[in-house]
Each structure stands twice: as C-alpha cells, then as structure tokens.
Motif scaffolding. Structure first.
Motif, PDB file in Angstrom:
ATOM      1  N   CYS A 142       0.103   5.017   0.901  1.00  0.00           N
ATOM      2  CA  CYS A 142       1.564   5.013   0.998  1.00  0.00           C
ATOM      3  C   CYS A 142       2.123   3.613   0.777  1.00  0.00           C
ATOM      4  O   CYS A 142       3.096   3.421   0.026  1.00  0.00           O
ATOM      5  CB  CYS A 142       2.015   5.549   2.358  1.00  0.00           C
ATOM      6  N   GLU A 143       1.517   2.637   1.410  1.00  0.00           N
ATOM      7  CA  GLU A 143       1.986   1.249   1.277  1.00  0.00           C
ATOM      8  C   GLU A 143       1.794   0.753  -0.149  1.00  0.00           C
ATOM      9  O   GLU A 143       2.691   0.163  -0.756  1.00  0.00           O
ATOM     10  CB  GLU A 143       1.220   0.368   2.259  1.00  0.00           C
ATOM     11  N   THR A 146       3.985   2.715  -2.830  1.00  0.00           N
ATOM     12  CA  THR A 146       5.407   2.378  -2.712  1.00  0.00           C
ATOM     13  C   THR A 146       5.698   1.067  -3.423  1.00  0.00           C
ATOM     14  O   THR A 146       6.703   0.923  -4.132  1.00  0.00           O
ATOM     15  CB  THR A 146       5.820   2.288  -1.233  1.00  0.00           C
ATOM     16  N   ASN A 179       7.822  10.042   1.048  1.00  0.00           N
ATOM     17  CA  ASN A 179       8.634   9.608  -0.095  1.00  0.00           C
ATOM     18  C   ASN A 179       7.836   8.782  -1.093  1.00  0.00           C
ATOM     19  O   ASN A 179       8.340   7.824  -1.689  1.00  0.00           O
ATOM     20  CB  ASN A 179       9.864   8.815   0.378  1.00  0.00           C
ATOM     21  N   VAL A 180       6.568   9.167  -1.252  1.00  0.00           N
ATOM     22  CA  VAL A 180       5.685   8.489  -2.200  1.00  0.00           C
ATOM     23  C   VAL A 180       5.392   9.442  -3.351  1.00  0.00           C
ATOM     24  O   VAL A 180       5.018  10.598  -3.141  1.00  0.00           O
ATOM     25  CB  VAL A 180       4.369   8.051  -1.519  1.00  0.00           C
TER      26      VAL A 180
END
Length: 359
Positions: A142-143, A146, A179-180
């Motif tokens: 995710c990090e 993004t 929201n990825v």
C-alpha cells in the motif's frame, strides 16, 4: 533507473523469482543477504537485476518476499514445499488431502471455497512481517504503490504457486479498500488445484490472462481435480520389456486412499488456461527405472523442468539450497543426485545440473 511505463511481467521474470524463493531452503530460517545476492544476479532478460524490498519473511515454514525489478515493477514470490527428502512433495499433498474446503474470506460474500491448508498458509503469509521494518506485506505494498504505482507480479512454484494464486485474489480485493490501484499478474508453475467453481469464476474474471505453466507428466498440478491422472501416471513407454512405475505398482494402499479421499472431497476446479508442455519420463538405464515417488519429484522440479522450459537451461545454484534428502528417508543421497542429473526429457541432451534442485 525505473522506466516510466513498466512492461508486463514475463515468464522469465516469474520463473527466476519463483526459483529465488527456494534460497536458504537448507535452513529453518531465511537470510536477507542470501536473497539479495540471488536477485542481483538476475539478468536484464528477466527485468533484472531485482532488488529485495520486503522480507524475506519466514512464518511457520511459509516463506515470502517482495522485490523490485529494474523498470520499477514489484513482485511478490512464495516458496513451495521445502523438500528435505525425495518424497517430500508427495508427502505434503497426502497431508493436505485430509483438509476440507473452507470459506474464502476476501470477501466472504463471494461464498467461494478453498482448501483449509491453503487458507492456513495464506493466513501465515498475511501475518508475516519484514524482519527490519515490521511491516506486513499489505502495509508495504500500500505504501509503495501509493508513492509509485506499478504492476505487481505474484509468483511461486508448487504449493508456492497455489499460495500465489490466492494471494493475488486477496490483493485484488484488499488493495482497492486502501485506495490503491495496481495491475496484478499471477504467474505460477506447477500449482495444484485448491478451490471450488465459485473461486475459479471469480479468479478467472479478475485475471483473464492467467496461464499457469504445467508439465503434463507432473502429478502435482493434477491434485485435486485429476486423481485418475495421478493414479495412472508414468505408464510407458516401455524399454527392455519393462514399464514405468505407476502409483498402483508402488503403493496400492495409497492408490485406494486417494480414490476414497477424492470421492469424499468436494469438486475442485483448475484456474485459468494452462500453458502446457510435456517432459517424458526416461529410465536411469535399460534395466533401472526411478520409483514412482522419485519420478514425481523429477517431473516436478523447478530447477530442471519448469525453469528449463522457460530458459532452455537448468536454473543456477542458489545460496544454501543443497539439502534435499533428510536422514533416513532415502538410503543414499547419491541416488537423488544421479536422478537429478539425468539427460533432458525434452528431446536432446543437456548438461548435468550444477547442483541439487529443490522441487
């Protein structure tokens, strides 16, 4: 330098990363430097060199890691069964047959089912953390995605392939919840069938281009939707009046146990449209044949069958991945060495493998 538009992953990249997952299979732990070294030696033809970016994680035998290719593509790879002995792959499948189909959780509303063993393995993978950062794989992805959106290749061999498949659908469900956005590419080798028709439909809808690589003489991808194929595997051709060993010849009790288990279990449905090839069994010599479990391992080898089918050569040696046979499980380790170094079964000779091959 990563390119602006990463290319879609290839079988060369997937096979290299699935092979690297067997690094440190001599140990009951994994060493990041050993994985980094292997990833750094992957060439440009497989989007290399690759850089270790998460893991490797070892959680109750489940090994996973994430790496980034030279064009910025991310990949997640899972190790298959760690065969410390020549029949290790098959023994693992017999144990897994005692589990039942359980509800898929991502999402539960799908009402799909996968094998309990695969479900437990995925839970261990989800709970795994990077030994330095403490991040889970999902947190890292995710990090990273993004900050730098890119493709995600998910790969593995054998049970690692089965885990890669369920992990791909898990990520397909979970990443959008954070929201990825990412295009996920499951690419597997010799993955067994571990799910029902509802899971199959959801998976094939999510990944319409999925084409698992399968040796038609490998019994592992036959499990658990083609028990008859397993029971009748390695029948012919003949040589010097002998035939290749069948499961019934080797262990009639196991033959009928499989029959009973198959009838008791639910229906299993394979994923995608397999990219098949055939490796023909060959005798050690005119009078000697590998036993049925030995032939299972020979046909299932990532190093000498699946990697070879992609690259035309056997996979290179790995760091600390030489031990295949546990003490007492086979009379002599040299028996396995001789079998692994048989000539190619694909037509024409090839040089001997440079080392032992985790299956």
């Amino acid at each position: 330098m990563a390119s602006a538009t990463p290319a879609a992953p290839t079988n060369k990249a997937a096979s290299s990363l699935a092979w690297i997952a067997y690094t440190d299979s001599d140990f009951g732990y994994v060493v990041a430097a050993d994985f980094s070294d292997g990833l750094g030696h992957i060439g440009a033809a497989a989007n290399g060199p690759w850089t270790l970016v998460w893991g490797p994680a070892f959680n109750d035998g489940i090994v996973s890691y994430a790496a980034r290719g030279q064009d910025g593509t991310l990949a997640v790879a899972f190790r298959g069964t760690n065969p410390a002995f020549v029949t290790g792959v098959w023994t693992n499948f017999v144990a897994d047959a005692n589990t039942s189909l359980v509800t898929w959780q991502f999402p539960q509303s799908l009402k799909a089912k996968i094998t309990a063993g695969t479900n437990a393995a995925l839970a261990l993978a989800i709970a795994s953390t990077d030994p330095n950062s403490g991040q889970t794989l999902l947190q890292y992805l995710c990090e990273s995605l993004t900050a730098n959106p890119t493709h995600v290749l998910v790969t593995g061999h054998s049970l690692g392939g089965a885990l890669a498949n369920v992990a791909a659908l898990w990520l397909y469900d979970q990443l959008p919840r954070y929201n990825v956005t990412a295009t996920i590419y499951p690419m597997t080798f010799a993955a067994p069938t571990i799910s029902d028709q509802t899971f199959q439909t959801a998976f094939n809808t999510a990944f319409p281009g999925y084409s698992p690589m399968v040796n038609t003489n490998d019994v592992v991808p036959m499990a658990w939707n083609n028990i008859t194929g397993i029971q009748k595997s390695f029948t012919g051709p003949t040589n010097a009046g002998q035939t290749y060993p069948t499961l019934l010849d080797y262990d009639w009790a196991l033959y009928y146990v499989l029959e009973t288990l198959w009838l008791a279990q639910g229906d299993y449905y394979p994923l995608g449209a397999a990219d098949t090839f055939t490796v023909d069994p060959v005798p050690v010599n005119a009078q000697s044949y590998p036993s049925w479990p030995e032939e299972v391992v020979l046909m299932h080898s990532m190093q000498d069958v699946y990697y070879y089918n992609v690259w035309g050569v056997s996979a290179p040696p790995l760091n600390h991945a030489t031990t295949l046979i546990a003490a007492g499980m086979m009379p002599q380790a040299s028996d396995e060495t001789t079998l692994v170094m048989l000539p190619t079964r694909r037509g024409g000779a090839r040089p001997p493998s440079p080392g032992h091959a985790p299956a």
